[in-house]
Structures are given as C-alpha cells and as structure tokens.
Design a protein around this motif. Structure first.
Motif: not given
Length: 382
Positions: A101-104, A123-129, A374-379, A158-164
């Motif tokens: 399960a994903r971390r939610v 998953e992956g190394d924080a901090p996340f956009p 989103i990728h363009e803006i975050v990158a 896709r590697g983003y943290a999401v705040w729903n």
C-alpha cells in the motif's frame, strides 16, 4: 506485531478545536516520556465521538503509560478537552506479509469533519514537490474528494506528494460564504510544517470544475486585500493547473449556474460521479433558487472571481473540453487571455470533443499536457 490501544471518547463540539490544538503537544510528550510508544492515529466517528488508535511495542508499555496518566502538562491539556471516556480496548496488530500500500494518511487542518485532506507520499528520496488537489461538485456537499483519487494516484506514482483537500461546502454547516474560501486557504497553508518530506517551496495547485475555481482563486490569494477571507497566504504556489474551472463568477451568476441542482432528478453531465452524500441534495435544492453563486460569494465578486483577480502571477495551464456540458470553455479561455494581457504566463488547451470529466482522466490523451506542465514547472524550481 505490536499492541494497539483503541480508546473511544467524546469531545463537545465547542472543544474540538482546542483538542486538536493540544494533540501535537500530547503526542510529543508521549514520545519523550512513554517507553514503547510508537504512533497515534485519531479518527472522528461523528460530531462528538473520536477513536484513538495508539500503538505500543508491548502490553507492559501500555500498562506503564496508563499508570502515569496525565503526568505532563501537555498530556493534561489534551485530556482536559475530553468530555467522557466511552471505552478502551486492546488489540494486537499483524501486518500482511506483502504490504504494497502507498503511504497515505488523513490530516485534519481544523476541527470540522470536512476540514481534512489526504496526504499521499511517493516512494523515493524526500523532500518531494507537492501537488495540492481541489475537487469540484458545484461547491456542494453532495460530492467530495473521493471523485478525484485517480488523479492523486497518478500523480503520486510520478513522484509527487499529493494533498487531496476537503473543505466545507454548500449544504453543510459553515459551507458557502466565507467558510469555503477560508477552508481552502487553510488547507493549502496547512502544508507549512505538515511533514518534513514535503518541499513547500515547490507547490503546484490543481483543481477541477468548482475545484478549478477554488484552486485558481487560491493562486491569486497574494493580491487579496488584508480584510478578504484567505488573504496573506503562508504557501506561495509555483504553478496552477485548472481543469474545466468556473472562472467567471459574474457570468456564472448571470447564467444561473447551478440552478439545475434544484431538481435532483435532472440529467447529470456525461460521466458525472454519483453523489457521495445524496442526503445533502434536498437542502441544497431548497436553497439554490436561480443559481448557486450567491450562496458561494454573497456578492463579493472582486474577492472571489478568478477573472476579476487575474493578472501576472504563477504560470497557468487551463484545460477545457469543447463538449463540456457543465462549464462553458469560454470562461477558461477569457481567464488565460487576461492573464497573458497582464504580462503573466498562461496556456490554454482546448480539447476538441472533450467533456467536463475527460479533462480529469489520467487515461485521456490530454493528461500528458497536464503532467508535462507540472514536470516543467517543478523542474524549473529544482
């Protein structure tokens, strides 16, 4: 395995805010003072009743904690907000061998049932956009954040943290003017200090339909006068994705936007989700009259309509289908034109034959435009 303490208690509604405010101090005191304390999770069962899941390494740790009681001021402050103890039970936690399960987790940013959100960590190394997601549904209580979980799942993969985020909506106490705006502002500002895994310098706002309006409004909070609800933001987004948003509230008001809700039996837009709370419809239908906008803004168009607030600010991607049955594409088009005219960066993507819900489907071809933006803006902020 670990031991789970399941404690049910009541809190008078007027004490809920104080209880939530005291909660972090209590948990911190437990971490310092209680051997074997692992974690605590709070669940709201109804307006007065709460369930606390507290995890311990063993039975002895739980027993030792009960014997200490309110021995620290921070613990006593939390206990003082509680009305009655309904019951306490013990259980043993067994984890599945293959837990993928994903971390939610659900995080409250206020004391009301709708003042919550789900935080997804990839998953992956924080901090996340972070992508903060705001759902739609005519700003009403019939629809909630569950309708947009496919978007959250796609973005977290896709590697983003999401705040729903959830927020008080028309048809429930506190919804409409100004509570809906105060909640969206508070929900986004709650990212500040929520989790060290979040890169709060790289927050993108994304909203659909009524949520597209609210996300776009939130992107312009920095230009609101100090007396306006939601002014003086703590979080400054770096980009905005609005999907089929109701961005011209004056035009929406003139057109009687949302008056279809006066008839619960009316034909919904193509592919519309089923209401999560159909019982709320009767109250909305009785109040909606010739349109939903007056219930939302109470005449405060200058503080709430994105078309009125539009100007140079964060980069914007607006996506709208030509076959949208619910929200005219012209509202998104004119908004992006005004942002561009004011010297801002805005891109308008019109989806030929696209419906109101096509633009929020991760499987639709236009979704590549959304994730690419989103990728363009975050990158660019890395």
């Amino acid at each position: 395995m670990s031991v789970i303490e399941m404690t049910t208690f009541t809190v008078d509604p007027e004490n809920a805010r104080a209880m939530l405010a005291a909660r972090p101090g209590m948990v911190a005191a437990f971490r310092e003072d209680r051997r074997g304390f692992l974690a605590a999770r709070l669940v709201r069962l109804d307006a007065r009743t709460w369930l606390d899941f507290v995890e311990w390494t063993d039975d002895a740790a739980w027993d030792e904690s009960k014997a200490k009681g309110a021995n620290r001021p921070a613990i006593a402050a939390f206990f003082a907000t509680i009305g009655t103890l309904v019951g306490a039970e013990r259980g043993v936690r067994y984890d599945d061998a293959e837990d993928g399960a994903r971390r939610v987790r659900t995080v409250a940013y206020g004391p009301e049932p709708s003042q919550v959100g789900e935080l997804y960590l990839p998953e992956g190394d924080a901090p996340f956009p972070v992508v903060a997601v705001v759902h739609g549904g005519y700003w009403t209580a019939m629809w909630d954040r569950r309708q947009i979980t496919d978007v959250a799942d796609d973005l977290v993969a896709r590697g983003y943290a999401v705040w729903n985020v959830e927020y008080r909506r028309i048809g429930e106490p506190g919804g409409g003017w100004p509570g809906t705006f105060l909640d969206v502002a508070a929900a986004i500002d709650a990212l500040d200090g929520m989790d060290p895994a979040l890169d709060t310098g790289r927050v993108v706002l994304l909203g659909h339909s009524a949520g597209g309006h609210l996300a776009t409004w939130a992107a312009h909070r920095g230009v609101l006068p100090p007396e306006a609800p939601g002014a003086l933001p703590k979080i400054t987004p770096i980009g905005l994705v609005e999907l089929a948003g109701a961005l011209d509230l004056k035009a929406a008001d003139a057109a009687g936007f949302g008056k279809i809700l006066a008839d619960p039996g009316a034909e919904p837009p193509k592919d519309a989700p089923e209401p999560a709370r159909p019982e709320a419809w009767a109250g909305v239908a009785a109040a909606v009259g010739d349109g939903i906008v007056p219930l939302l803004v109470d005449g405060h168009f200058a503080w709430t309509s994105p078309l009125e607030l539009a100007g140079a600010g964060v980069p914007v991607l607006a996506v709208h289908g030509t076959a949208d049955e619910a929200v005219p594409a012209d509202w998104s088009r004119r908004y992006t034109e005004k942002v561009t005219a004011e010297g801002g960066r805005a891109r308008y993507v019109e989806v030929e034959g696209g419906t109101h819900f096509d633009v929020v489907r991760p499987g639709h071809p236009v979704w590549a435009e959304v994730t690419g933006f989103i990728h363009e803006i975050v990158a660019g902020q890395a």
